[in-house]
Design a protein around this motif. Sequence first.
Motif, PDB file in Angstrom:
ATOM      1  N   ASP A  49       0.829  -1.210   0.000  1.00 48.61           N
ATOM      2  CA  ASP A  49       0.000   0.000   0.000  1.00 48.61           C
ATOM      3  C   ASP A  49       0.868   1.267   0.000  1.00 48.61           C
ATOM      4  N   SER A  50       1.943   1.235   0.785  1.00 47.89           N
ATOM      5  CA  SER A  50       2.825   2.414   0.863  1.00 47.89           C
ATOM      6  C   SER A  50       3.523   2.673  -0.472  1.00 47.89           C
ATOM      7  N   LEU A  51       3.829   1.590  -1.202  1.00 45.44           N
ATOM      8  CA  LEU A  51       4.551   1.737  -2.466  1.00 45.44           C
ATOM      9  C   LEU A  51       3.655   2.158  -3.626  1.00 45.44           C
ATOM     10  N   GLU A  52       2.347   1.896  -3.517  1.00 34.46           N
ATOM     11  CA  GLU A  52       1.403   2.277  -4.582  1.00 34.46           C
ATOM     12  C   GLU A  52       1.451   3.798  -4.799  1.00 34.46           C
ATOM     13  N   GLY A  53       1.827   4.184  -6.003  1.00 33.69           N
ATOM     14  CA  GLY A  53       1.820   5.608  -6.335  1.00 33.69           C
ATOM     15  C   GLY A  53       2.994   6.405  -5.791  1.00 33.69           C
ATOM     16  N   ALA A  54       3.950   5.733  -5.131  1.00 34.23           N
ATOM     17  CA  ALA A  54       5.128   6.453  -4.613  1.00 34.23           C
ATOM     18  C   ALA A  54       6.044   6.843  -5.767  1.00 34.23           C
ATOM     19  N   GLU A  55       6.802   7.922  -5.582  1.00 33.54           N
ATOM     20  CA  GLU A  55       7.734   8.367  -6.627  1.00 33.54           C
ATOM     21  C   GLU A  55       9.031   7.572  -6.609  1.00 33.54           C
ATOM     22  N   MET A  56       9.374   7.048  -5.424  1.00 29.45           N
ATOM     23  CA  MET A  56      10.668   6.385  -5.317  1.00 29.45           C
ATOM     24  C   MET A  56      10.697   5.503  -4.075  1.00 29.45           C
ATOM     25  N   LEU A  93       6.315  -6.187  -7.076  1.00 33.24           N
ATOM     26  CA  LEU A  93       5.628  -7.062  -8.034  1.00 33.24           C
ATOM     27  C   LEU A  93       4.116  -7.069  -7.805  1.00 33.24           C
ATOM     28  N   ALA A  94       3.718  -6.851  -6.543  1.00 34.19           N
ATOM     29  CA  ALA A  94       2.287  -6.874  -6.204  1.00 34.19           C
ATOM     30  C   ALA A  94       1.603  -5.526  -6.429  1.00 34.19           C
ATOM     31  N   CYS A  95       2.390  -4.487  -6.736  1.00 27.39           N
ATOM     32  CA  CYS A  95       1.819  -3.145  -6.921  1.00 27.39           C
ATOM     33  C   CYS A  95       1.160  -3.000  -8.297  1.00 27.39           C
ATOM     34  N   LYS A  96       0.037  -2.278  -8.326  1.00 25.49           N
ATOM     35  CA  LYS A  96      -0.586  -1.905  -9.601  1.00 25.49           C
ATOM     36  C   LYS A  96       0.128  -0.679 -10.201  1.00 25.49           C
ATOM     37  N   ASN A  97       0.545   0.231  -9.312  1.00 20.02           N
ATOM     38  CA  ASN A  97       1.196   1.468  -9.751  1.00 20.02           C
ATOM     39  C   ASN A  97       2.494   1.645  -8.958  1.00 20.02           C
ATOM     40  N   PRO A  98       3.531   0.832  -9.263  1.00 22.19           N
ATOM     41  CA  PRO A  98       4.759   0.863  -8.454  1.00 22.19           C
ATOM     42  C   PRO A  98       5.579   2.126  -8.710  1.00 22.19           C
ATOM     43  N   PRO A  99       6.465   2.479  -7.795  1.00 21.54           N
ATOM     44  CA  PRO A  99       7.336   3.634  -8.030  1.00 21.54           C
ATOM     45  C   PRO A  99       8.232   3.383  -9.248  1.00 21.54           C
ATOM     46  N   PRO A 100       8.524   4.430 -10.021  1.00 18.82           N
ATOM     47  CA  PRO A 100       9.356   4.263 -11.215  1.00 18.82           C
ATOM     48  C   PRO A 100      10.835   4.031 -10.914  1.00 18.82           C
ATOM     49  N   LEU A 101      11.258   4.248  -9.651  1.00 19.44           N
ATOM     50  CA  LEU A 101      12.677   4.094  -9.306  1.00 19.44           C
ATOM     51  C   LEU A 101      12.833   3.389  -7.968  1.00 19.44           C
ATOM     52  N   TRP A 102      13.693   2.372  -7.950  1.00 20.55           N
ATOM     53  CA  TRP A 102      14.070   1.661  -6.719  1.00 20.55           C
ATOM     54  C   TRP A 102      15.579   1.789  -6.573  1.00 20.55           C
ATOM     55  N   ILE A 103      16.015   2.521  -5.532  1.00 21.41           N
ATOM     56  CA  ILE A 103      17.437   2.654  -5.224  1.00 21.41           C
ATOM     57  C   ILE A 103      17.746   1.770  -4.017  1.00 21.41           C
ATOM     58  N   ASN A 104      18.647   0.827  -4.196  1.00 18.16           N
ATOM     59  CA  ASN A 104      19.038  -0.090  -3.120  1.00 18.16           C
ATOM     60  C   ASN A 104      20.491   0.200  -2.749  1.00 18.16           C
ATOM     61  N   SER A 105      20.769   0.353  -1.471  1.00 14.41           N
ATOM     62  CA  SER A 105      22.160   0.585  -1.115  1.00 14.41           C
ATOM     63  C   SER A 105      22.962  -0.693  -1.277  1.00 14.41           C
ATOM     64  N   ASP A 144      17.952  -9.619  -9.432  1.00 12.63           N
ATOM     65  CA  ASP A 144      17.196 -10.824  -9.803  1.00 12.63           C
ATOM     66  C   ASP A 144      15.726 -10.526 -10.095  1.00 12.63           C
ATOM     67  N   PHE A 145      15.209  -9.418  -9.542  1.00 14.75           N
ATOM     68  CA  PHE A 145      13.797  -9.080  -9.774  1.00 14.75           C
ATOM     69  C   PHE A 145      13.601  -8.502 -11.172  1.00 14.75           C
ATOM     70  N   GLN A 146      12.600  -9.029 -11.882  1.00 13.44           N
ATOM     71  CA  GLN A 146      12.244  -8.517 -13.201  1.00 13.44           C
ATOM     72  C   GLN A 146      11.049  -7.569 -13.033  1.00 13.44           C
ATOM     73  N   LEU A 147      11.318  -6.271 -13.128  1.00 13.07           N
ATOM     74  CA  LEU A 147      10.280  -5.260 -12.884  1.00 13.07           C
ATOM     75  C   LEU A 147      10.152  -4.375 -14.122  1.00 13.07           C
ATOM     76  N   SER A 148       9.049  -4.492 -14.807  1.00 13.02           N
ATOM     77  CA  SER A 148       8.895  -3.779 -16.081  1.00 13.02           C
ATOM     78  C   SER A 148       8.675  -2.277 -15.894  1.00 13.02           C
ATOM     79  N   GLN A 149       8.118  -1.878 -14.757  1.00 16.01           N
ATOM     80  CA  GLN A 149       7.768  -0.462 -14.568  1.00 16.01           C
ATOM     81  C   GLN A 149       8.735   0.294 -13.655  1.00 16.01           C
ATOM     82  N   THR A 150       9.742  -0.393 -13.118  1.00 12.50           N
ATOM     83  CA  THR A 150      10.601   0.229 -12.103  1.00 12.50           C
ATOM     84  C   THR A 150      12.076   0.096 -12.469  1.00 12.50           C
TER      85      THR A 150
END
Length: 301
Positions: A49-56, A93-105, A144-150
Amino acid sequence: MKKKIVIAGGTGFIGQYFEEKFTNLGYEVIIISRQPHHLFWTDSVGIVDSLEGAEMLINLAGKSVNCRYNEKNKKEILDSRTGTTEILGNALLACKNPPPLWINSSSATIYRHAEDRPMTEASGDIGTGFSVEVAQAWEKSLFDFQLSQTRKVALRIAIVLGEDGGVMEPYLNLVRFGLGGVQGTGNQMFSWIHIEDVFRIILFLQSNEQLNGIFNCSAPQPITNRVFMTQLRKTMNRKIGLPSPKWMLEMGAIFMNTETELILKSRWVIPDRLEKEGFQFTFGTIGEALQQILKSSNKIQ
């Protein structure tokens, strides 16, 4: 609707700095943490829920490496990085509208001990040993994650310097007590970055939508341990600094419940990709960084 950013593992030194900065920019900042008053790692529905619609999404989670590398701590260090990354990837993967950017340290310690040449993203040699294996597993769990929108970015972060935490306090104490000389040979390279530049790199990656993959997150001018300690004494107006030979550091590390690798490994890391993409550092030299940090925290005496 208010724009939103999610920071996982956001209660530490870097996370608190980011939270304040993004809040000042008008973002709603959601923290995922094991600490009270935040979204818990076990709340999978809440995380989605927190990730839905988040910018990052920014993931900083991981047990501190400032401890002895016994089997229990080694397992916690590894699991706290790969496990949290997997939780976040599955949530995306479970988000309908995931953030467009995932930064992992990740960590600049993924490269080998280097006193001969600098390590770039393209030409750096991956090292060996526990810390390297952790960084490799951490990055693998991200990619390893295949994310088409992020878009996915792994930040290989060098030693972060700033006012309210991180590594500065132990070094300042050494100088205060007259022990601010070289540690070990003093020839080991000290790759560092000011916390403000880490934040600015995050904004840079957010606005440059073509960028993904691995980035070295370090200042463009790494220095030797000898130069770092000299500059720190100079900034603090302390002329005398006794050296700490390797045997003394190894004894002290046992008493302080830490490992000498944090001080003695030569990290010679260059932010090659960021510089080629046009990123400009606010704190490009160690002198500029220490002046700002020590003035802001009234540590210059």
